[in-house]
Design a protein around this motif. Structure first.
Motif, PDB file in Angstrom:
ATOM      1  N   LEU A 181     -36.965  -5.790 -67.554  1.00 32.80           N
ATOM      2  CA  LEU A 181     -37.904  -6.465 -66.667  1.00 32.80           C
ATOM      3  C   LEU A 181     -39.131  -6.954 -67.426  1.00 32.80           C
ATOM      4  O   LEU A 181     -39.662  -8.030 -67.142  1.00 32.80           O
ATOM      5  CB  LEU A 181     -38.324  -5.525 -65.542  1.00 32.80           C
ATOM      6  N   GLY A 188     -35.866  -7.168 -58.825  1.00 33.88           N
ATOM      7  CA  GLY A 188     -35.898  -6.988 -60.273  1.00 33.88           C
ATOM      8  C   GLY A 188     -35.075  -5.823 -60.765  1.00 33.88           C
ATOM      9  O   GLY A 188     -34.359  -5.925 -61.772  1.00 33.88           O
ATOM     10  N   PHE A 231     -35.269 -18.182 -67.718  1.00 33.27           N
ATOM     11  CA  PHE A 231     -35.016 -17.209 -66.657  1.00 33.27           C
ATOM     12  C   PHE A 231     -33.941 -17.725 -65.701  1.00 33.27           C
ATOM     13  O   PHE A 231     -33.032 -16.990 -65.323  1.00 33.27           O
ATOM     14  CB  PHE A 231     -36.308 -16.917 -65.899  1.00 33.27           C
ATOM     15  N   LEU A 243     -38.031 -10.092 -69.125  1.00 31.84           N
ATOM     16  CA  LEU A 243     -37.808 -11.180 -68.178  1.00 31.84           C
ATOM     17  C   LEU A 243     -39.120 -11.872 -67.807  1.00 31.84           C
ATOM     18  O   LEU A 243     -39.153 -13.080 -67.546  1.00 31.84           O
ATOM     19  CB  LEU A 243     -37.134 -10.656 -66.908  1.00 31.84           C
ATOM     20  N   LEU A 244     -40.202 -11.120 -67.786  1.00 34.68           N
ATOM     21  CA  LEU A 244     -41.504 -11.702 -67.466  1.00 34.68           C
ATOM     22  C   LEU A 244     -42.072 -12.513 -68.629  1.00 34.68           C
ATOM     23  O   LEU A 244     -43.038 -13.257 -68.454  1.00 34.68           O
ATOM     24  CB  LEU A 244     -42.493 -10.598 -67.069  1.00 34.68           C
ATOM     25  N   ARG A 273     -39.964 -15.726 -60.937  1.00 34.59           N
ATOM     26  CA  ARG A 273     -40.413 -14.761 -61.952  1.00 34.59           C
ATOM     27  C   ARG A 273     -41.803 -14.270 -61.555  1.00 34.59           C
ATOM     28  O   ARG A 273     -42.818 -14.805 -61.961  1.00 34.59           O
ATOM     29  CB  ARG A 273     -40.443 -15.455 -63.310  1.00 34.59           C
ATOM     30  N   THR A 293     -38.061 -11.071 -60.078  1.00 33.36           N
ATOM     31  CA  THR A 293     -38.309  -9.923 -60.954  1.00 33.36           C
ATOM     32  C   THR A 293     -39.108  -8.845 -60.238  1.00 33.36           C
ATOM     33  O   THR A 293     -39.228  -7.732 -60.739  1.00 33.36           O
ATOM     34  CB  THR A 293     -39.085 -10.371 -62.201  1.00 33.36           C
TER      35      THR A 293
END
Length: 307
Positions: free
Chosen positions: A156, A274, A167, A159-160, A219, A251
């Motif tokens: 996570l 997320g 993404f 992913l940010l 996101r 997320t």
């Protein structure tokens, strides 16, 4: 002396970061001197042969300190002590271990609680630290859960950091790995970044392309939940495409109103938060790789059974 366990390393590691260290590699020589660890002991590898015991335990010490909020990682491979961490050291603590870390809300929540939307992923971790009553299988299961939970958190975080386009592509990769579109790259597409009408991607439900699943990806930071208005706009986009199926991925998480709304609309919509997204990435090997495998064997009774 032998390499200490990761809990013994917690306080020295925290002090080293307070002194200006920025990653675990920079801490290892200091830890060797503090605990009188020989070169041979410091170079001893785990059974996987990919990491030393000292490096592995120091990394886990750092991970647990981070879960308690005593360390912060603004970017990959760079860590710094937080104000909370400095305040803790100002109390001149004599020890630091999991029991002490339980006083910090973030750590206690990470170890022993889960959100309702996460309940289908795994059972909560045990609250106690006494493992004397555990069977070997219980210990392996608990360790697996901790490793899995930590990996989800790491995913996570990454992913940010990726771009919005990356993404969106990742979401398509996960769905493709799950079997949508027959697993073929040609059966998934991204829509343009601008003017996408609230739809970020489309993937065929099967290899023949008999039906399509439309995707929206947001996101968001953990504290920024997706609400009902976002879902309403997505439903409007699906209606405009005469689409019947959609997946909304974030997320962060979804509000109660968002969950209630999707139960009343005509389209079939799946809300993917997320934690669930990260778990699917783990299960389908997207953005992760196997580090080691433990094989557990048992006696084959049939082999020794007499005719």
């Amino acid at each position: 002396m032998s390499v200490p366990d990761y809990q013994t390393l917690m306080l020295p590691v925290l002090r080293l970061f307070a002194a200006g260290k920025t990653n675990i590699s920079e801490c290892l020589d200091d830890l060797k001197r503090e605990f009188d660890i020989s070169d041979e002991e410091a170079e001893e590898l785990l059974p996987s042969g990919k990491m030393t015991y000292l490096g592995n335990r120091a990394h886990w010490a750092r991970t647990y300190l981070g879960k308690a909020g005593l360390l912060h990682s603004p970017r990959r491979g760079f860590h710094e002590i937080t104000e909370l961490g400095r305040n803790f050291l100002a109390t001149n603590p004599k020890e630091l271990n999991n029991k002490v870390l339980e006083q910090f809300d973030a750590f206690a929540e990470w170890r022993s609680t889960q959100s309702a939307t996460d309940s289908d992923i795994e059972t909560p971790l045990p609250k106690g630290n006494d493992q004397s009553d555990q069977t070997p299988e219980d210990a392996i299961q608990e360790a697996s859960q901790i490793l899995n939970r930590t990996l989800r958190d790491d995913l996570l975080t990454e992913l940010l950091r990726v771009s919005p386009a990356r993404f969106e592509q990742l979401i398509l990769d996960v769905l493709s790995a799950m079997g949508f579109g027959g697993g073929k790259l040609s059966n998934k597409t991204l829509t343009p970044i601008s003017g996408d009408g609230g739809i970020d991607g489309v993937i065929n439900e099967d290899a023949l392309g008999l039906d399509a699943v439309y995707i929206q990806a947001k996101r968001y930071a953990p504290e920024n939940k997706v609400g009902r208005p976002d879902i309403q706009r997505f439903v409007g986009s699906l209606t405009g495409e005469s689409a019947t199926k959609g997946v909304f991925v974030t997320t962060s998480d979804f509000s109660r109103e968002a969950h209630e709304y999707v139960q009343r609309v005509q389209q079939r919509i799946v809300l993917l938060n997320g934690q669930r997204l990260a778990q699917l990435m783990i299960e389908h090997n997207v953005g992760v790789r196997t580090q080691s495998t433990v094989v557990i064997k048992k006696l084959d009774d049939d082999y020794f059974t007499s005719d």
